[in-house]
Write an enzyme that holds these catalytic residues in place. Structure first.
Site, PDB file in Angstrom:
ATOM      1  N   GLU A  95       0.841  -1.207   0.000  1.00 36.88           N
ATOM      2  CA  GLU A  95       0.000   0.000   0.000  1.00 36.88           C
ATOM      3  C   GLU A  95       0.877   1.258   0.000  1.00 36.88           C
ATOM      4  OE1 GLU A  95      -4.214  -1.044   1.969  1.00 36.88           O
ATOM      5  OE2 GLU A  95      -2.607  -0.761   3.438  1.00 36.88           O
ATOM      6  N   CYS A 155     -11.163   2.982   6.053  1.00 33.91           N
ATOM      7  CA  CYS A 155     -10.532   4.199   6.555  1.00 33.91           C
ATOM      8  C   CYS A 155     -10.828   5.402   5.672  1.00 33.91           C
ATOM      9  CB  CYS A 155      -9.027   3.992   6.678  1.00 33.91           C
ATOM     10  SG  CYS A 155      -8.259   3.325   5.191  1.00 33.91           S
TER      11      CYS A 155
END
Length: 635
Positions: A316, A400
């Site tokens: 990520e 998120c």
């Protein structure tokens, strides 16, 4: 040393009223659709129920980071209430705060998972378990609710937890000499300090930042203390490439020695934001120098044209320099939001407009692409090329991004203006009214503009009395030609640190006009970026464009743009809530020439067609189809 004599401070969003054609609709959608949708998803997914701490063995386990999704929603909703009172929303916020507070333990500890599911494993897995990360988002929510409502209802809960953490962590005997695998609490503690003026919170933030990367590495010691066994959650966070080195959490070396952006992109942005905060608070040039080195490395080798960062799904985050693939680009929405946070801090620490340029790039492209025009579906990943398979979703297992984007949009006003002892600055061109304090007097700046579709900006000053100060107007990095006038008289465009500076005695009603040449232009990339060699992107003002199958039919990657064909701009109020469309000529292979052939000893023919490009942020809001930012260019 940092230049504190001419320091500028952001003007709080509560002193800014936005009535901008571009942003008003997004703000309304965020308030009326996104914030309620996130709450509903928190309810459906069990996040709110988990706050009751009634989990039982055999039931689905709450995730370790569920707390943060709820507290980011509280932050977004609280800031919305500050500008738009809403009795029903206020009731929901109060009820959610009550649920949170009911789970606080006598010593101050507050965490869903390690109270209800694994109560005996507090602080045993700082690397992966997100305890301090969740605490950080809780702290930010407490500050937001207090600033928005004046109530200490959540702030007192937060301070009790922060006081407990300050006892647990540190370098004294008996304390845990560690830090979080996912930076966030560091910047949150600075916000809590600025809200409460409790110095211990600032010192704790500094401790966490200074401790990161010291040898022996804490995460190695932590694992050794567990007998070498993997952390309970390591299976969840152990996708290929994530956990092989400490680069992933930016804990591979002390922060002042870090010169290259590495690892998980969101973690990096939150850490660098805290470093910039602490550099300011402690007047620490070593931290600021590290931030500048990291910023240079990011913007020169690792940032997408959209302001997206983090090219790899595996971690990520970041990989090799110039490794910027398009169809597999990760570009997490939270990473672009974090880039906004960091550059906002760098802007005010240095006064340099280049940081506002990057902030603007991320804001208008890689950040707001993360939410649909309806406000109810979201991108976690923002690639620069899609073959038709990539679409926004209403929610994610790891969610998120939705609440993070929502809290960004509720506080948009704080990015527009800055104020100093004798300076007023306009950082973003957004139609609005900002109330600034300059020379001890209130100065109102009234912006009128149709940015980002037009380059004309008018700023009218409202003053109680004449006052001498410097008005600073950012000259965007994309702008090649600009004209400035005051009350109809042209002025020299004196530029300092990327700002046009007009230093004079100002009178009530003075009007400054900025005319920025805004043309559609081709953008090329460093040839070291293999994915984009022989390709071109289109940008106009701060907005990056893309081709979408909905306008141009299938086979986008077969198209070649003519290098000298005009890029014609026309605003279409009926398309995608109103966008400037760019049309130009391209070549498309004649498929008939290749019927039944895989190879040939001469080039096939091409036909000329007109193609249409739309803003990147608006893609995937119509029928499903392919999308392309970097387009082949014909020779």
């Amino acid at each position: 040393m940092l230049d504190i004599q001419t320091k500028l401070n952001p003007v709080p969003f509560t002193r800014v009223r936005i009535d901008d054609p571009f942003w008003m609709e997004r703000s309304r959608t965020n308030r009326e659709h996104t914030i309620p949708a996130i709450y509903d998803q928190c309810e459906r997914s069990g996040r709110l129920e988990a706050l009751k701490l009634q989990w039982r063995e055999g039931e689905p386990k709450p995730h370790v980071f569920w707390d943060s999704d709820v507290t980011k929603w509280i932050e977004a909703a609280s800031y919305s209430l500050a500008l738009h009172p809403d009795a029903e929303l206020e009731k929901r916020v109060d009820e959610t705060i009550d649920l949170l507070a009911s789970g606080q333990q006598p010593d101050g500890y507050l965490n869903i998972y390690f109270t209800a599911v694994e109560p005996g494993k507090r602080w045993m897995d700082l690397k992966d378990a997100h305890e301090l990360y969740c605490a950080g988002h809780l702290f930010e929510a407490g500050v937001a609710h207090f600033e928005a409502t004046g109530s200490r209802k959540l702030l007192d809960v937060v301070c009790k937890y922060a006081d407990y953490i300050a006892q647990v962590f540190g370098s004294a005997e008996g304390q845990i000499q560690g830090y979080c695998g996912h930076p966030e609490i560091e910047l949150a503690l600075v916000r809590l300090y600025r809200c409460t003026n409790n110095r211990s919170y600032l010192d704790l933030s500094k401790y966490f930042v200074d401790e990161r990367g010291r040898q022996p590495n804490y995460f190695d010691s932590e694992k050794e203390a567990r007998g070498g066994t993997p952390a309970y959650f390591e299976h969840y966070f152990s996708a290929p490439g994530r956990q092989t080195t400490h680069d992933y959490s930016q804990s591979h070396k002390p922060v002042r020695e870090q010169e290259q952006v590495v690892g998980h992109s969101v973690r990096a942005m939150y850490l660098y934001s805290a470093m910039a905060d602490l550099a300011e608070e402690y007047n620490d040039p070593t931290l600021m120098d590290a931030c500048k080195n990291l910023w240079n490395h990011l913007t020169e080798t690792q940032m997408y044209i959209t302001g997206g960062i983090g090219s790899s799904e595996g971690n990520e985050g970041f990989t090799d320099e110039y490794d910027l693939p398009n169809d597999t680009a990760y570009c997490e929405t939270c990473a672009s939001i974090g880039l906004v946070f960091w550059n906002h801090r760098m802007l005010h620490a240095t006064g340099e407009a280049k940081y506002a340029d990057v902030l603007e790039r991320a804001l208008y492209n890689g950040a707001i692409s993360g939410v649909s025009l309806s406000g109810k579906s979201f991108f976690y990943v923002n690639p620069l090329e899609s073959h038709g398979q990539h679409h926004r979703q209403e929610w994610f297992e790891v969610s998120c991004c939705p609440a993070n984007l929502s809290r960004l949009l509720t506080t948009l006003g704080q990015y527009i203006y800055s104020e100093g002892e004798r300076e007023a600055a306009v950082n973003l061109y957004v139609q609005s009214t900002g109330e600034l304090a300059v020379n001890g007097e209130q100065v109102k700046l009234r912006q009128q503009t149709n940015y980002p579709w037009e380059g004309h900006v008018a700023v009218t000053l409202e003053l109680g009395k004449s006052s001498e100060f410097a008005l600073k107007l950012r000259r965007p990095g994309w702008c090649s030609r600009v004209e400035v006038s005051v009350n109809g008289e042209k002025q020299p465009a004196s530029v300092e640190k990327g700002y046009i500076v007009l230093d004079r005695v100002w009178n009530n009603g003075d009007r400054v006009e900025l005319e920025m040449e805004m043309v559609a232009e081709r953008i090329y990339v460093n040839p070291a970026v293999a994915a984009d060699r022989g390709r071109v992107a289109i940008q106009r003002g701060p907005v990056v464009y893309c081709l979408e199958e909905a306008d141009n039919g299938p086979g986008l990657d077969k198209l070649s743009l003519s290098p000298e064909a005009p890029l014609n701009v026309k605003f279409d109020a009926s398309l995608l809530e109103g966008v400037a469309v760019i049309r130009t000529m391209a070549q498309r292979p004649i498929e008939q020439d290749w019927a039944g052939k895989l190879y040939a000893n001469k080039r096939g023919r091409s036909e000329n067609i007109e193609v249409s490009a739309i803003p990147y942020y608006a893609w995937d809001n119509r029928q499903p189809g392919a999308m392309l930012v970097w387009i082949r260019e014909s020779s």
